[in-house]
Design a protein around this motif. Structure first.
Motif, mmCIF file in Angstrom:
data_model
loop_
_atom_site.group_PDB
_atom_site.id
_atom_site.type_symbol
_atom_site.label_atom_id
_atom_site.label_comp_id
_atom_site.label_asym_id
_atom_site.label_seq_id
_atom_site.Cartn_x
_atom_site.Cartn_y
_atom_site.Cartn_z
ATOM 1 N N CYS A 1 -14.207 -23.775 -24.740
ATOM 2 C CA CYS A 1 -14.834 -24.925 -26.069
ATOM 3 C C CYS A 1 -15.088 -25.776 -24.939
ATOM 4 O O CYS A 1 -15.860 -26.675 -24.479
ATOM 5 C CB CYS A 1 -14.429 -25.293 -26.846
ATOM 6 S SG CYS A 1 -14.873 -26.763 -27.847
ATOM 7 N N LYS A 2 -14.060 -26.201 -23.784
ATOM 8 C CA LYS A 2 -13.781 -27.426 -23.295
ATOM 9 C C LYS A 2 -14.826 -27.387 -22.272
ATOM 10 O O LYS A 2 -15.075 -28.347 -21.663
ATOM 11 C CB LYS A 2 -12.228 -27.683 -22.489
ATOM 12 C CG LYS A 2 -12.008 -28.787 -22.392
ATOM 13 C CD LYS A 2 -10.726 -28.357 -22.288
ATOM 14 C CE LYS A 2 -10.160 -30.262 -22.106
ATOM 15 N NZ LYS A 2 -8.608 -30.143 -21.084
ATOM 16 N N SER B 1 -18.511 -27.137 -31.870
ATOM 17 C CA SER B 1 -17.563 -27.285 -32.921
ATOM 18 C C SER B 1 -16.798 -26.241 -32.161
ATOM 19 O O SER B 1 -17.273 -24.840 -32.277
ATOM 20 C CB SER B 1 -17.639 -27.509 -34.416
ATOM 21 O OG SER B 1 -18.724 -26.421 -34.977
ATOM 22 N N LEU B 2 -15.450 -26.070 -31.892
ATOM 23 C CA LEU B 2 -14.481 -24.712 -32.401
ATOM 24 C C LEU B 2 -13.704 -24.946 -33.438
ATOM 25 O O LEU B 2 -13.285 -25.684 -34.214
ATOM 26 C CB LEU B 2 -13.823 -25.797 -31.213
ATOM 27 C CG LEU B 2 -12.174 -24.390 -30.797
ATOM 28 C CD1 LEU B 2 -13.147 -23.032 -30.961
ATOM 29 C CD2 LEU B 2 -11.098 -24.663 -29.956
ATOM 30 N N SER B 3 -13.600 -23.544 -34.366
ATOM 31 C CA SER B 3 -12.927 -23.488 -35.449
ATOM 32 C C SER B 3 -12.430 -22.415 -35.068
ATOM 33 O O SER B 3 -13.078 -20.918 -35.130
ATOM 34 C CB SER B 3 -13.852 -23.474 -36.486
ATOM 35 O OG SER B 3 -13.393 -22.615 -38.020
ATOM 36 N N GLY B 4 -10.971 -21.694 -34.920
ATOM 37 C CA GLY B 4 -10.502 -20.479 -34.920
ATOM 38 C C GLY B 4 -10.928 -20.331 -33.803
ATOM 39 O O GLY B 4 -10.501 -20.587 -32.348
ATOM 40 N N ASN C 1 -9.101 -26.665 -34.658
ATOM 41 C CA ASN C 1 -10.560 -27.495 -35.349
ATOM 42 C C ASN C 1 -10.733 -28.766 -34.237
ATOM 43 O O ASN C 1 -10.789 -29.801 -34.595
ATOM 44 C CB ASN C 1 -10.704 -28.258 -36.398
ATOM 45 C CG ASN C 1 -10.878 -26.892 -37.374
ATOM 46 O OD1 ASN C 1 -12.598 -26.321 -36.572
ATOM 47 N ND2 ASN C 1 -10.406 -26.776 -38.239
ATOM 48 N N LYS C 2 -11.968 -28.638 -33.445
ATOM 49 C CA LYS C 2 -12.422 -29.652 -32.938
ATOM 50 C C LYS C 2 -14.090 -29.443 -32.841
ATOM 51 O O LYS C 2 -15.002 -28.731 -33.343
ATOM 52 C CB LYS C 2 -11.983 -29.424 -31.324
ATOM 53 C CG LYS C 2 -10.888 -29.734 -30.940
ATOM 54 C CD LYS C 2 -10.469 -29.118 -29.371
ATOM 55 C CE LYS C 2 -9.051 -29.497 -29.401
ATOM 56 N NZ LYS C 2 -8.509 -29.895 -27.654
ATOM 57 N N GLU C 3 -14.760 -31.107 -32.390
ATOM 58 C CA GLU C 3 -15.940 -31.436 -32.481
ATOM 59 C C GLU C 3 -16.651 -31.912 -32.071
ATOM 60 O O GLU C 3 -15.737 -33.155 -31.929
ATOM 61 C CB GLU C 3 -16.375 -31.884 -33.996
ATOM 62 C CG GLU C 3 -17.909 -31.277 -34.241
ATOM 63 C CD GLU C 3 -18.721 -31.800 -35.376
ATOM 64 O OE1 GLU C 3 -18.147 -30.663 -36.379
ATOM 65 O OE2 GLU C 3 -18.278 -32.794 -36.337
ATOM 66 N N THR D 1 -19.840 -23.066 -32.395
ATOM 67 C CA THR D 1 -20.889 -23.198 -32.827
ATOM 68 C C THR D 1 -21.393 -24.411 -31.514
ATOM 69 O O THR D 1 -21.152 -25.213 -31.911
ATOM 70 C CB THR D 1 -20.726 -23.748 -34.437
ATOM 71 O OG1 THR D 1 -20.050 -22.653 -34.487
ATOM 72 C CG2 THR D 1 -22.130 -23.333 -34.856
ATOM 73 N N VAL D 2 -22.297 -23.717 -32.030
ATOM 74 C CA VAL D 2 -23.661 -24.965 -30.933
ATOM 75 C C VAL D 2 -24.771 -24.818 -31.537
ATOM 76 O O VAL D 2 -25.492 -24.183 -31.772
ATOM 77 C CB VAL D 2 -23.787 -24.481 -29.573
ATOM 78 C CG1 VAL D 2 -24.951 -25.063 -28.753
ATOM 79 C CG2 VAL D 2 -22.644 -23.604 -28.459
ATOM 80 N N THR D 3 -24.488 -26.186 -32.074
ATOM 81 C CA THR D 3 -25.942 -27.116 -32.703
ATOM 82 C C THR D 3 -26.666 -27.870 -31.663
ATOM 83 O O THR D 3 -26.623 -28.666 -31.450
ATOM 84 C CB THR D 3 -25.320 -28.031 -34.139
ATOM 85 O OG1 THR D 3 -24.456 -26.612 -34.619
ATOM 86 C CG2 THR D 3 -26.314 -27.579 -35.281
#
Length: 1500
Positions: free
Chosen positions: A789-790, A847-850, A832-834, A854-856
């Protein structure tokens, strides 16, 4: 208030005193590490307050005593042994709004900046604090801090603090506009050129020197020449290639004179003299450039600044800046283009080009500064006036105020004795024949301009912005029923929000007859990215039943809307801007508008300010002639400018004090060095009352939170008034800011739904990695989901995205619930990061969830159409003789087409081969050539000539190959099995021995293993420089220092010197008898001590692996008879004794750095490792390089006589591409980058390299990466450069060395120098190579040119063939000089030496470089293209001047001059070379004949 005694300490002297602040825990029972304390003298409550963070407690410090680092104490004027107050403060109370950090001589990418920001959060800083971020190897220093609208001396960095990074080593382009005004005089009687060079540039260079900046600078003089001609037929042939026509049909040509190219200097003032020299001849050269004898040429005139090629210049620099990832250097960051113009900031421009320029400057994050040396006009600038192609009387001029150009006005501090009035308008010269310079609202008539007093009025009707009749008609028509406002209010309607389509409607009474066909035309005109367009008005316009649009809208909207409809007639689709009152127009905020705003500090009123804008404040009248009491300002404004007076206006007769629009005026350069004069005292006040009442004049009523912003100004928050004077933004010009990593604009929910297309995809890194770990031949630790994610965010930052920091408001469009988009406030139980990011009109939400990412993506529903402008110009680069034609394309990039999905999967899979790096991903690369080290440059200094490079000799090929093997081992991170320690005694070896199946005779005692000349490898503890080696050649290589042996070796060396077979540095333990069998030899090879020498266990290599080069050298020393070592190895492979290390039996033995392993092994041994059995995976893991042209090292070959290639019966091929075993020029492998384990992120990259090493050829290595930090890559490559240092060296080379004009990637201001070769030096004008068949002549010509380059020390570079079409393509060979400083290219096609170009697009290459038209019947000139290597920072080679020549010329320039002389056959040097070559050929033939005769005699 408890007082403490203050001591000082110096860091590093005492282990226990290593922090900024040392104190005793017993004094502070409730203090914790990490707390922030405030320290100040008790008597000065408002004096200097210092903030420091507690990093450790120390018992050795006495009670009631605190100790601070002495440098800090000095800077903050704290006397040792005095009493001070210390108290703990809340970080929130002393939080900084923004902080500026400077760094020098390093490359810091945007993802590194983000990591540094995270690292600095919640730390305490003070002015000039040095920050070392060791994980990323980043060094930087605090420059300036702002808090609550004031400059402060210390504070705490929090989540919300904006960090501005400023680089004092940037790439700077200085463009001087040589328009006609440069030859005019300013009010002080100086030429504007003198004002620009003796004034502005002199001051700029002094500031650079003071701040010890080390920019890489290019200086270009540019201008536009107009020709008085009606049609192209009036021009002679030779002029037509480069002419362009403007919107009025005038013919013009643009000229660029590059004075300085990519240079670094300690003192730039020496360059000023060069510029003055250029100035004297510039106009004459350019205007009379095309003159020929007996030929009429249309009259040429230099354009005014307004009509000049301003936007083209910016685009030319952008074409270079865009390619920053291609030629990456590790010692500079940042890009700045500065245009210096004698004008006043008004430019007449093309609308399309403006849109391209704007989009490119904003997207690329390039700083663009405009410095005007003319007087500041009374209207808002910079002002772009669009070409008005509409010639009807009522058409009004259209303007734009670009916020993406940072404007400065430079004025000297000269005074006139009789007046302090500064005229700000240039009056036209009546009656005189000189051309009138374009003002703002000036008519475009030609003749009438000069005598417009006598002209009749109707001609000038269009000069007015208003059509008064239509205006009156509108005023007096009956008002719509809903509106109840008085007429007076209507006329005075001031603030109007314009640029939505609705408002265009009111401005314009043509709406009734608007037809659907006009709509697209309007849409096209509204292509300015910053102006948002609604569509409701358009739809309304098309409803058949509404007769008058303004009425229908008035009924829907409130009455204020109707007011706006009373306005002058304008052509459809545009809101007019009045340059004299731009604040009337506010525009909707966009991400473009806010892209740079985070580099500006907040002023006292809470508005972002620009520090070089001064607001005039009325001064109290004083008695005439007295100096006004400005001490209070002066004490703070003691800026070390040499134009103090001017900056802060303390001239006698002036009616206004000019006070900067912020309280503490920008800090002077000297404070950088920690030493501050007494006058600096006030600067360190912790919180100080503002100097003046917060801006008494117009305090803006706009804040960042509103959705509107002013049209003028970089911040969009300062209102323009005529009282604002603009100074010079010295800070931006000396330490330019990098594009900020944060911004604050995110579209609202409605806009997101209406104007954007949303797409999203999810990544499950754990699952992906699980699948790949199974299928992958080589296991690598995968990235955790959080790391992925980072890294995904890092990649977007690196490509120019910015993190959007949103305020704590109700979540925007499902955005973050956290305090800022960068990091959440309190992490919930599941990660949970956004992150929100944006560039242009593209927004990404990650957004990172668990374990799911997800890349929007939000991209505009109606993207701007791509625009492409084709531009022709003439440029004159250093050492060129003429202005050459070039062409270039300016295009806007479609950022929405970037393949982010591919990039994210590349990161997820840790760079798997399934997701290769593609050109479109803009990955970074660093290209190097490995060149043999020749100590010949020093010889050139003592010689008059440069063609002294010896012919190819086996002289030190051996050492170069050994050096190369050592380098590739370092690159591959391989170690030899036996380090030196194990070799100290024979006994140690027996215990170490692995599966030796037969006993081999022990070495002779006199060759004991203690100091064997065994090759030291990477794993050894001894430094390679000291490694003993035996020099068998009695002759010392000329110019090379013989190597020094350790004393113990001297005797041995003397004893062995006679036997050449030991030169390879292996201990000779056995000689094979002539009839030794293959198994015997194989057994000896396997011997763990005296065998070939295996690599120690490494992942993915089988046990007992060696490289074929080692085996060949090992066999050579042990075989007496004529058996060929390579045949033996191949026989072993066929007998299945050895095999390629990938486990592939089909791979034959190739000499070189190629891995093989011993097949018969004990499979149960604990250190047994099987091969991968997967060739492609193996190749992706390891570099394998074939050696060619050096088989004489392992096999004695008969000597051949050296016939030059161009005279041989059948010339040898030019390079190894035809004969290499795998037919590919390059190969790519995975590369672990973080070798020293310093980084806090997973770093990897790829290495692309030549598949073949051939002595006397350049060997190319390219490092490619996206997921690595600049400083870490620099560290890795620095290590390699040190490794290859004895007989070879690595030199950095550009991606496009020749930079030929008209090619896609080339730098528009760089071009090769054409050096013609004289081909008519034979007596009686005979042609060269007459004695050979015609079809071989053109090739022979190439080989002849190659031989000449060889004499001058050039080595061939092998390149991939770019085009596969047609067989009549020109052959092209590229060469690099053995010093790495210059490149040469020769090109030739089959018949008649034609230099036809491969692609139509490039037909002009020949035209401009070879000086010929495209007529195929004209034989092309034969010659060389010569280019400089701009990747070598030429500060270093400035020192290589050749002292015995008259002017101490540079080595480079001497080479060029001498090469030119040689090619033009001066002193008959070329013909001498030819006759020598012919002589060599005769001798060789004679030698052959003799041999043949003797053989015939024997037969008889």
């Amino acid at each position: 208030m408890k007082l403490y005694k203050l001591n000082t300490h110096t860091r590093g002297c005492n282990k226990s005193y290593d922090a900024d602040l040392v104190m005793n825990l017993k004094d502070h029972p409730n203090a914790n590490v990490g707390d922030v304390v405030e320290i100040y003298a008790p008597d000065e409550e408002n004096g200097t307050h210092l903030l420091l963070q507690i990093t450790e407690f120390n018992g050795s410090c006495g009670r009631d005593v605190i100790s601070i680092e002495s440098g800090i104490a000095n800077a903050f004027k704290m006397r040792p042994y005095s009493n001070v107050v210390m108290r703990i403060v809340k970080p929130a109370d002393v939080a900084l709004d923004s902080i500026e950090i400077t760094f020098k001589d390093q490359y810091m990418g945007r993802s590194e900046m983000w990591r540094l920001k995270t690292y600095l959060t919640d730390t305490c800083v003070y002015v000039n604090k040095k920050i070392d971020y060791n994980d990323m190897q980043i060094r930087c220093q605090v420059y300036e801090m702002w808090s609550q609208g004031e400059r402060v001396a210390s504070g705490v960095i929090t989540e919300e603090t904006k960090i501005v990074f400023r680089s004092s080593t940037s790439m700077v382009y200085l463009f001087l506009q040589m328009s006609s005004e440069m030859w005019d005089f300013d009010i002080h009687g100086d030429l504007y050129f003198e004002k620009a060079v003796n004034g502005f540039l002199t001051e700029l260079f002094q500031k650079w020197r003071k701040l010890s900046c080390n920019h890489e600078v290019t200086i270009v003089l540019f201008s536009r020449t107009f020709y008085a001609a009606k049609s192209l037929d009036e021009f002679p042939e030779h002029m037509r290639d480069c002419l362009q026509q403007d919107y009025k049909g005038r013919f013009y040509e643009d000229f660029y004179r590059v004075a300085i190219q990519n240079e670094r200097c300690d003192d730039w003032c020496t360059v000023l003299g060069q510029l003055r020299k250029l100035f004297t001849s510039y106009q004459a050269t350019v205007l009379r450039y095309h003159e020929r004898e007996n030929m009429d040429i249309p009259t040429a005139t230099n354009s005014s600044a307004t009509q000049g090629n301003f936007l083209e210049v910016l685009n030319i620099s952008l074409n270079t800046f865009e390619k920053h990832y291609l030629d990456r250097t590790f010692d500079r960051t940042g890009q700045l283009s500065v245009v210096i113009t004698p004008g006043v900031g008004v430019f007449s421009v093309d609308r399309e080009l403006t849109n391209i320029t704007k989009q490119r400057i904003i997207d690329n994050g390039v700083g663009s500064d405009l410095v005007c040396v003319g007087e500041q006009p009374l209207h808002a600038v910079p002002l772009l006036k669009f070409h008005n192609k509409d010639t009807t009387l009522t058409s009004a001029d259209d303007y734009s105020l670009p916020h993406w150009i940072n404007l400065s006005f430079y004025s000297t501090n000269k005074k006139i004795a009789y007046s302090s009035f500064i005229p700000r308008i240039k009056l036209p010269l009546f009656g005189s024949q000189s051309t009138l310079h374009d003002g703002v609202a000036e008519g475009e008539g030609d003749e009438n301009e000069r005598n417009f007093l006598s002209c009749n009025q109707s001609e000038y009707k269009h000069n007015s912005l208003f059509d008064y009749d239509a205006y009156d008609e509108q005023i007096f028509q009956p008002l719509p029923a809903q509106s109840t406002c008085s007429l007076q209010r209507v006329v005075r309607a001031k603030k109007t929000s314009v640029p939505s389509l609705e408002t265009y409607a009111y401005r314009n009474n043509d709406w009734e007859n608007l037809t659907p066909t006009q709509i697209p035309a309007m849409r096209r005109k509204m292509s300015d990215p910053d102006i948002h367009h609604g569509t409701s008005a358009m739809l309304a316009a098309l409803q058949p039943d509404t007769t008058n649009l303004s009425e229908s809208l008035a009924s829907e909207k409130n009455s204020r809307r109707t007011i706006v409809s009373i306005a002058p007639i304008v052509r459809p689709g545009r809101a007019l801007i009045n340059p004299f009152d731009p604040s009337h127009v506010t525009i909707k905020l966009t991400s473009n508008r806010r892209r740079w705003t985070h580099i500006f500090p907040k002023g006292p009123t809470g508005v972002l300010i620009q520090q070089h804008h001064y607001q005039a404040v009325p001064a109290k009248p004083t008695q005439a002639g007295q100096q006004r009491p400005l001490q209070q300002i002066q004490s703070i404004c003691q800026s070390n400018n040499n134009n103090d007076q001017e900056d802060y206006g303390c001239e006698n007769g002036e009616q206004y004090d000019r006070v900067s629009s912020h309280s503490l005026i920008s800090k002077s350069a000297s404070s950088h060095s920690f030493v501050m004069g007494d006058d600096k005292n006030d600067f360190f006040k912790r919180r100080q009352n503002s100097l003046m009442n917060p801006l008494p004049a117009n305090v803006p009523n706009l804040t960042a939170t509103q959705a509107k912003s002013y049209l003028w100004g970089a911040t969009g928050e300062q209102e323009w008034t005529p009282a604002i004077t603009t100074g010079v933004d010295w800070k931006s010009l000396t330490i330019p800011a990098c594009l900020p990593i944060t911004t604050d604009y995110f579209p609202d929910k409605r806009s997101l739904n209406n104007d954007y297309v949303i797409s999203d995809y999810t990544l499950l890194p754990d699952d992906v990695n699980h699948d790949y770990a199974q299928s992958r031949a080589v296991y690598r630790k995968p990235l955790s989901t959080e790391e992925v994610c980072k890294e995904i965010v890092s990649q977007r930052l690196a490509q120019g995205f910015q993190l959007i920091v949103v305020d704590e408001k109700p979540p925007i469009a499902g955005a973050c619930s956290s305090g800022s988009a960068v990091l959440p406030v309190k992490p919930p139980c599941e990660t949970n990061k956004e992150y929100l990011l944006s560039i242009g009109r593209i927004f990404h939400k990650i957004s990172l969830s668990g374990s799911v990412i997800t890349v929007t993506g939000y991209r505009p529903r109606h993207p701007y159409p791509p625009i492409n402008v084709d531009y022709r110009y003439r440029f004159h680069a250093p050492q060129h003789e003429t202005y050459e034609i070039s062409g270039v394309n300016f295009t806007t990039e479609k950022l929405e087409n970037f393949n982010w999905n591919h990039m994210d999967l590349y990161i997820c899979t840790r760079g798997d081969v399934d997701y290769p790096l593609m050109e479109s991903l803009k990955y970074w690369r660093y290209r190097m050539y490995l060149l043999p080290r020749e100590n010949i440059v020093s010889k050139i200094a003592s010689c008059q000539r440069c063609d002294i490079f010896p012919d190819v000799t086996a002289d030190n090929t051996r050492e170069q190959v050994e050096d190369f093997v050592r380098l590739i081992e370092a690159v591959s991170k391989l170690k030899r099995q036996y380090a030196r320690k194990a070799r100290d005694s024979p006994i140690a070896h027996i215990t170490k021995r692995r599966h030796s199946t037969s006993i081999i005779s022990r070495p002779q005692p006199n060759q004991g293993l203690t100091n064997s000349p065994f090759r030291e490898r990477v794993g050894s503890n001894r430094l390679p420089e000291k490694r003993p080696s035996i020099n068998v050649r009695p002759k010392l290589e000329n110019g090379r220092i013989p190597r020094i042996f350790p004393a113990t070796d001297a005797a041995a060396a003397a004893g062995i010197a006679a036997r050449d077979d030991q030169d390879d540095g292996f201990p000779v333990d056995i000689k094979f008898s002539p009839n030794a069998t293959l198994p015997e030899i194989f057994e000896a090879m396997k011997h763990p001590v005296n065998g070939v020498g295996f690599f120690s266990q490494t992942q993915s290599l089988p046990s007992c692996t060696f490289v074929s080069y080692d085996a060949l050298m090992w066999l050579k020393t042990r075989l007496n008879n004529g058996r060929h070592p390579l045949d033996l190895l191949e026989a072993m492979r066929k007998e299945r004794m050895i095999c390629h290390a990938s486990g592939d039996w089909k791979k034959p033995v190739v000499p070189g750095f190629v891995f093989y392993y011993v097949v018969p092994q004990d499979k149960n041994a604990k250190d047994y490792a099987p091969p991968l059995d997967d060739y492609s995976a193996f190749v992706n893991e390891w570099l394998e390089i074939e050696f060619q042209g050096c088989s004489f090292l392992w096999h004695d070959e008969p000597l051949t006589t050296p016939v030059p290639n161009f005279l041989r019966e059948s010339p040898a091929p030019q390079s190894w591409t035809e004969t290499s075993s795998n037919k590919r020029v390059y190969r790519q492998s995975h590369l672990e980058i973080d070798v020293n384990q310093k980084s806090d992120r997973m770093e990897w990259g790829h290495v692309k390299h030549h598949t073949v090493l051939q002595p006397r050829f350049a060997f190319e290595i390219v490092v490619e990466w996206v997921t690595s930090s600049g400083p870490i890559v620099a560290d890795l490559i620095g290590g390699w450069m040190r490794k290859a240092n004895q007989f070879n060296f690595l030199v950095s080379v550009p991606a496009d060395p020749m930079a030929e004009p008209f090619t896609k990637k080339s730098d528009p201001l760089r071009g090769p120098i054409f050096i013609p070769l004289c081909t008519t030096f034979l007596p009686n004008g005979a042609a060269l190579f007459d004695e050979f068949p015609e079809e071989s002549r053109s090739d022979r010509m190439l080989f002849f040119q190659e031989a000449i380059l060889g004499k001058f020390g050039f080595l061939p570079c092998v390149l991939e063939k770019q085009y596969n079409v047609g067989k009549d393509l020109p052959k092209e060979y590229q060469y690099v000089h053995c010093t790495g400083n210059m490149f040469a290219l020769i090109r030739c096609a089959t018949n008649n030496y034609q230099v036809e170009s491969p692609i139509l697009k490039e037909t002009n290459v020949t035209r401009c470089v070879y000086g010929h038209t495209n007529n195929t019947n004209v034989p092309k000139k034969v010659g060389f293209l010569w280019a400089w290597n701009h990747m070598i920072p030429n500060k270093k080679w400035k020192a290589q001047t050749i002292n015995n020549s008259a002017d101490g010329e540079l080595f480079q320039l001497k080479m060029l001059k001498d090469f030119r002389e040689f090619c033009s056959n001066s002193d008959q040097r070329l013909s001498t070379f030819w006759t020598q070559s012919q002589e060599l050929k005769r001798r060789a033939q004679k030698f052959e004949n003799n041999n043949n005769n003797t053989e015939e005699m024997k037969l008889k």
